[in-house]
Design a protein around this motif. Structure first.
Motif, PDB file in Angstrom:
ATOM      1  N   MET A   1     -28.193  -2.486 -24.329  1.00  0.00           N
ATOM      2  CA  MET A   1     -26.786  -2.102 -24.298  1.00  0.00           C
ATOM      3  C   MET A   1     -26.675  -0.673 -24.798  1.00  0.00           C
ATOM      4  O   MET A   1     -27.190  -0.333 -25.867  1.00  0.00           O
ATOM      5  N   ALA A   2     -26.020   0.162 -24.024  1.00  0.00           N
ATOM      6  CA  ALA A   2     -25.923   1.582 -24.359  1.00  0.00           C
ATOM      7  C   ALA A   2     -25.001   1.814 -25.552  1.00  0.00           C
ATOM      8  O   ALA A   2     -24.194   0.975 -25.910  1.00  0.00           O
ATOM      9  N   ASN A   3     -25.175   2.978 -26.138  1.00  0.00           N
ATOM     10  CA  ASN A   3     -24.337   3.568 -27.160  1.00  0.00           C
ATOM     11  C   ASN A   3     -24.657   3.080 -28.564  1.00  0.00           C
ATOM     12  O   ASN A   3     -25.741   2.574 -28.832  1.00  0.00           O
ATOM     13  N   PHE A   4     -23.703   3.293 -29.483  1.00  0.00           N
ATOM     14  CA  PHE A   4     -23.886   3.149 -30.925  1.00  0.00           C
ATOM     15  C   PHE A   4     -24.976   4.132 -31.367  1.00  0.00           C
ATOM     16  O   PHE A   4     -24.905   5.303 -31.021  1.00  0.00           O
ATOM     17  N   THR A   5     -25.975   3.736 -32.103  1.00  0.00           N
ATOM     18  CA  THR A   5     -26.956   4.673 -32.657  1.00  0.00           C
ATOM     19  C   THR A   5     -27.721   5.419 -31.566  1.00  0.00           C
ATOM     20  O   THR A   5     -28.240   6.511 -31.808  1.00  0.00           O
ATOM     21  N   LYS A   6     -27.790   4.862 -30.362  1.00  0.00           N
ATOM     22  CA  LYS A   6     -28.453   5.564 -29.257  1.00  0.00           C
ATOM     23  C   LYS A   6     -27.778   6.897 -28.971  1.00  0.00           C
ATOM     24  O   LYS A   6     -28.440   7.868 -28.596  1.00  0.00           O
ATOM     25  N   ASN A   7     -26.468   6.967 -29.137  1.00  0.00           N
ATOM     26  CA  ASN A   7     -25.737   8.196 -28.837  1.00  0.00           C
ATOM     27  C   ASN A   7     -26.220   9.354 -29.696  1.00  0.00           C
ATOM     28  O   ASN A   7     -26.209  10.508 -29.263  1.00  0.00           O
ATOM     29  N   ILE A   8     -26.664   9.050 -30.927  1.00  0.00           N
ATOM     30  CA  ILE A   8     -27.144  10.080 -31.840  1.00  0.00           C
ATOM     31  C   ILE A   8     -28.655  10.247 -31.722  1.00  0.00           C
ATOM     32  O   ILE A   8     -29.163  11.347 -31.510  1.00  0.00           O
ATOM     33  N   VAL A   9     -29.398   9.143 -31.860  1.00  0.00           N
ATOM     34  CA  VAL A   9     -30.861   9.222 -31.947  1.00  0.00           C
ATOM     35  C   VAL A   9     -31.490   9.635 -30.622  1.00  0.00           C
ATOM     36  O   VAL A   9     -32.458  10.394 -30.598  1.00  0.00           O
ATOM     37  N   ILE A  10     -30.940   9.148 -29.499  1.00  0.00           N
ATOM     38  CA  ILE A  10     -31.463   9.509 -28.179  1.00  0.00           C
ATOM     39  C   ILE A  10     -30.596  10.597 -27.542  1.00  0.00           C
ATOM     40  O   ILE A  10     -31.102  11.582 -27.017  1.00  0.00           O
ATOM     41  N   GLY A  11     -29.292  10.436 -27.606  1.00  0.00           N
ATOM     42  CA  GLY A  11     -28.399  11.413 -26.995  1.00  0.00           C
ATOM     43  C   GLY A  11     -28.545  12.799 -27.589  1.00  0.00           C
ATOM     44  O   GLY A  11     -28.383  13.805 -26.887  1.00  0.00           O
ATOM     45  N   LEU A  12     -28.838  12.878 -28.887  1.00  0.00           N
ATOM     46  CA  LEU A  12     -29.098  14.158 -29.544  1.00  0.00           C
ATOM     47  C   LEU A  12     -30.558  14.247 -29.968  1.00  0.00           C
ATOM     48  O   LEU A  12     -30.919  15.042 -30.842  1.00  0.00           O
ATOM     49  N   GLY A  13     -31.399  13.416 -29.357  1.00  0.00           N
ATOM     50  CA  GLY A  13     -32.798  13.335 -29.756  1.00  0.00           C
ATOM     51  C   GLY A  13     -33.674  14.369 -29.086  1.00  0.00           C
ATOM     52  O   GLY A  13     -33.335  14.944 -28.056  1.00  0.00           O
ATOM     53  N   GLY A  14     -34.849  14.584 -29.705  1.00  0.00           N
ATOM     54  CA  GLY A  14     -35.827  15.509 -29.163  1.00  0.00           C
ATOM     55  C   GLY A  14     -36.795  14.822 -28.222  1.00  0.00           C
ATOM     56  O   GLY A  14     -36.813  13.591 -28.099  1.00  0.00           O
ATOM     57  N   ALA A  15     -37.617  15.636 -27.576  1.00  0.00           N
ATOM     58  CA  ALA A  15     -38.542  15.133 -26.569  1.00  0.00           C
ATOM     59  C   ALA A  15     -39.428  13.995 -27.082  1.00  0.00           C
ATOM     60  O   ALA A  15     -39.563  12.973 -26.401  1.00  0.00           O
TER      61      ALA A  15
END
Length: 631
Positions: free
Chosen positions: A352-366
């Motif tokens: 399920m998209a979003n929550f912590t994914k928005n920060i850790v992956i959405g603003l994440g590095g390679a």
């Protein structure tokens, strides 16, 4: 606030919610070595008729070797052990388990299991040393007690699911106090969402959404004295999420309230938003100068690592690899508050998209993006999609809870949308703060439950022929457009056919390096992709691309035909066929299908009389046969 069909729960006091314990209790007896955990747990189990498990039995062999040699454990040793304990608790209908639970973060991990109660046996260092010295045949000797107290974070008053007991009291009295508390009719108080509006019949109008957003801006931001705010919405590829409207309303309101506000879209590996993209998502309400651009290959801060042993535990041994966590340095630029805005919807990597994914992956590095996505691929996305929890969710939540939450205050605003015959409708709005064990996690879980009800379509039998339309405003690459494959693959029959109507798709990858890798290796199935990872160092260094290649293949089970228009800059027949897909002319295919303008989801017949199922926006749902989804 009146929202048609809504179940509304609002907590102005931080999201505390009464949750009665259902069924046999799950009790964690915690404390330092020598506090009496094993003795108390054994007596509790006997008196309550519950099975008892010793945490020591779940340590990795390497950890036991270290402790036997008198070496204290590190977090890299403890996290896999705690994952095992969490799994044990989750699988039991009820029981008692011992666990030192020394840090708040350790307890938070165990709190992901519903109905867990903690008993903290409080003891002084002198008493713990005395008891440990009197024991024989145990790897935790008296000399190691100091390291336990150095690690111990005593439960705070806000940890209301913890019963604190003086460990020097008589054993029978300790057990009696525990039993009286466990049997109390008073509910266990746990974190609930700050705001919970939602239901399968809910309709959140534009006016409703504006009122909700204005209220949250006042109560959760302006009234708290917050002055520097970073807004983190998705980009234009989530055009139907309502995140654009929420972000624009927050921006206008907070700027008018005297705040310094910036907008950093959670691009992940997507291309930077252009002025046109910004106008599409936010209208003219946010100046393009206020929008900052996430750089996923540089401009990063390394904040921690999820160790290989923990990854192996959560993946069932399918992947043993460190996952370095690096995020955009902008996140730590002195913001009083970060507001993460986005849609909870089935997702091919994290469930399920979003929550912590928005920060850790959405603003994440390679490194973070690549390895987390590869984890999802090797764990089989068909077992993950549409689920609120899973291996990748564990890694992403753990990364946020351990490495980011201590440094940044985050307010989560989450939407749930549904594509209906009457158009896209907002079914829910949820808000929370902080970690996965706090009101932020409660908001996500409530939103995920609603998204599963609204966005997962279960079919009695598989579909033989499917046509998916990719809105050119959202989908310009197969990197994004392959949602047509991800979201339908569990619903398509063996030897079936998927037609992807892709008027805006001009490239394969959002990033030139990824685009080149897709062109080189193509969508040829898991065995071929894994072989390519072994033989191509560049692909091995970009495991997110490898994961995408796995996800974008039908594994030979059904055909995939991309329908493009090269005359308008779309991918050519040669390009499409070179990566393993079939190709068809978009104009000819559209004419053959003879879809009514704006046709909703449903079964249609083309001009030859052959039936097909039409899906107007695959990004808004997940389709599967009931049998395959259950399995």
């Amino acid at each position: 606030l009146r929202v048609p069909g809504a179940v509304v729960a609002v907590s102005p006091t931080g999201g505390a919610r009464g949750v009665p314990t259902m069924g046999p209790p799950r009790i964690v007896v915690m404390g330092v070595a020598g506090s009496g955990k094993s003795t108390i747990a054994a007596m509790l189990g006997e008196r309550l008729g519950l099975p008892v498990a010793e945490a020591d039995d779940f340590h990795l062999a390497t950890s036991i070797t270290k402790m036997t040699a008198g070496q204290p454990l590190t977090d890299d040793d403890r996290w896999p052990w705690l994952v095992r304990l969490q799994r044990e608790l989750d699988q039991r209908q009820g029981g008692v388990i011992t666990c030192s639970g020394l840090r708040r973060s350790y307890r938070d991990l165990l709190r992901r299991v519903s109905g867990v109660r903690f008993v903290f046996l409080d003891v002084t260092p002198d008493e713990a040393r005395r008891r440990a010295a009197a024991r024989t045949g145990h790897f935790m000797d008296a000399a190691m007690i100091e390291s336990q107290f150095a690690t111990l974070e005593r439960p705070d008053e806000d940890e209301v699911d913890v019963l604190r007991i003086d460990a020097t009291l008589p054993i029978s009295l300790i057990c009696a106090q525990i039993i009286v508390t466990i049997d109390s009719p008073a509910p266990v108080v746990s974190a609930g969402p700050l705001l919970e509006i939602g239901g399968t019949a809910t309709v959140v109008s534009v006016d409703d959404l504006t009122e909700i957003t204005l209220s949250l801006a006042e109560t959760e931001i302006l009234a708290t004295g917050t002055r520097r705010v970073l807004l983190v919405p998705p980009d234009h590829t989530r055009l139907h999420s309502r995140a654009g409207e929420i972000t624009a309303t927050l921006y206008e309101t907070l700027v008018a309230g005297g705040c310094v506000v910036a907008v950093l879209p959670a691009l992940g590996t997507h291309s930077e938003m252009s002025p046109e993209d910004s106008l599409m998502l936010f209208g003219d309400r946010i100046p393009y100068s206020a929008i900052r651009h996430h750089r996923w290959r540089d401009g990063l801060v390394h904040v921690g690592t999820i160790g290989a042993h923990e990854v192996a535990e959560v993946s069932g041994g399918q992947l043993r690899m460190d996952i370095a966590i690096a995020v955009d340095e902008e996140l730590f630029d002195g913001w009083d508050l970060v507001v993460s805005i986005g849609q909870v919807v089935p997702h091919e990597v994290i469930g399920m998209a979003n929550f912590t994914k928005n920060i850790v992956i959405g603003l994440g590095g390679a490194p973070t993006v690549h390895r987390s996505h590869y984890l999802g691929a090797v764990c089989d996305m068909e077992t993950l999609m549409g689920r609120a929890d899973g291996p990748v969710r564990h890694v992403v939540d753990a990364a946020f809870d351990r490495f980011i939450a201590p440094r940044v205050s985050v307010l989560w605003l989450l939407t749930v949308m549904e594509d209906t015959d009457a158009g896209v409708v907002q079914r829910g709005m949820f808000a929370g703060r902080g970690r996965s064990s706090e009101s932020g996690g409660a908001a996500y879980r409530a939103a995920a439950e609603l998204a599963a009800a609204c966005n997962v379509t279960l079919l009695d039998s598989p579909m033989r022929r499917v046509a998916c339309f990719l809105d050119p405003a959202e989908f310009r690459t197969t990197w994004l457009g392959n949602k047509a494959i991800y979201r339908t693959r569990m619903a398509i029959a063996d030897e079936g056919e998927l037609l992807v109507l892709a008027p805006g798709v001009t490239h394969f990858g959002e990033d030139p390096a990824i685009d080149a890798l897709i062109r080189t290796h193509g969508y040829r199935g898991t065995p071929a992709t894994l072989a390519s990872v072994q033989g191509d160092t560049e692909l091995a260094a970009n495991l997110g691309a490898a994961a995408h290649l796995v996800h974008g293949s039908s594994e030979g089970r059904f055909t995939i035909t991309y329908c493009t228009d090269p005359s308008l800059g779309g991918l050519t027949r040669a390009e499409v066929e070179a990566v393993g897909f079939r190709w068809a002319d978009l104009g000819e295919t559209t004419a053959l299908l003879a879809l009514p303008e704006g046709g909703p989801f449903g079964t249609y017949a083309d001009k030859s009389g052959e039936e097909f199922v039409y899906i107007p926006n695959p990004a808004l749902g997940l389709w599967a046969t009931a049998e395959r989804f259950r399995n």
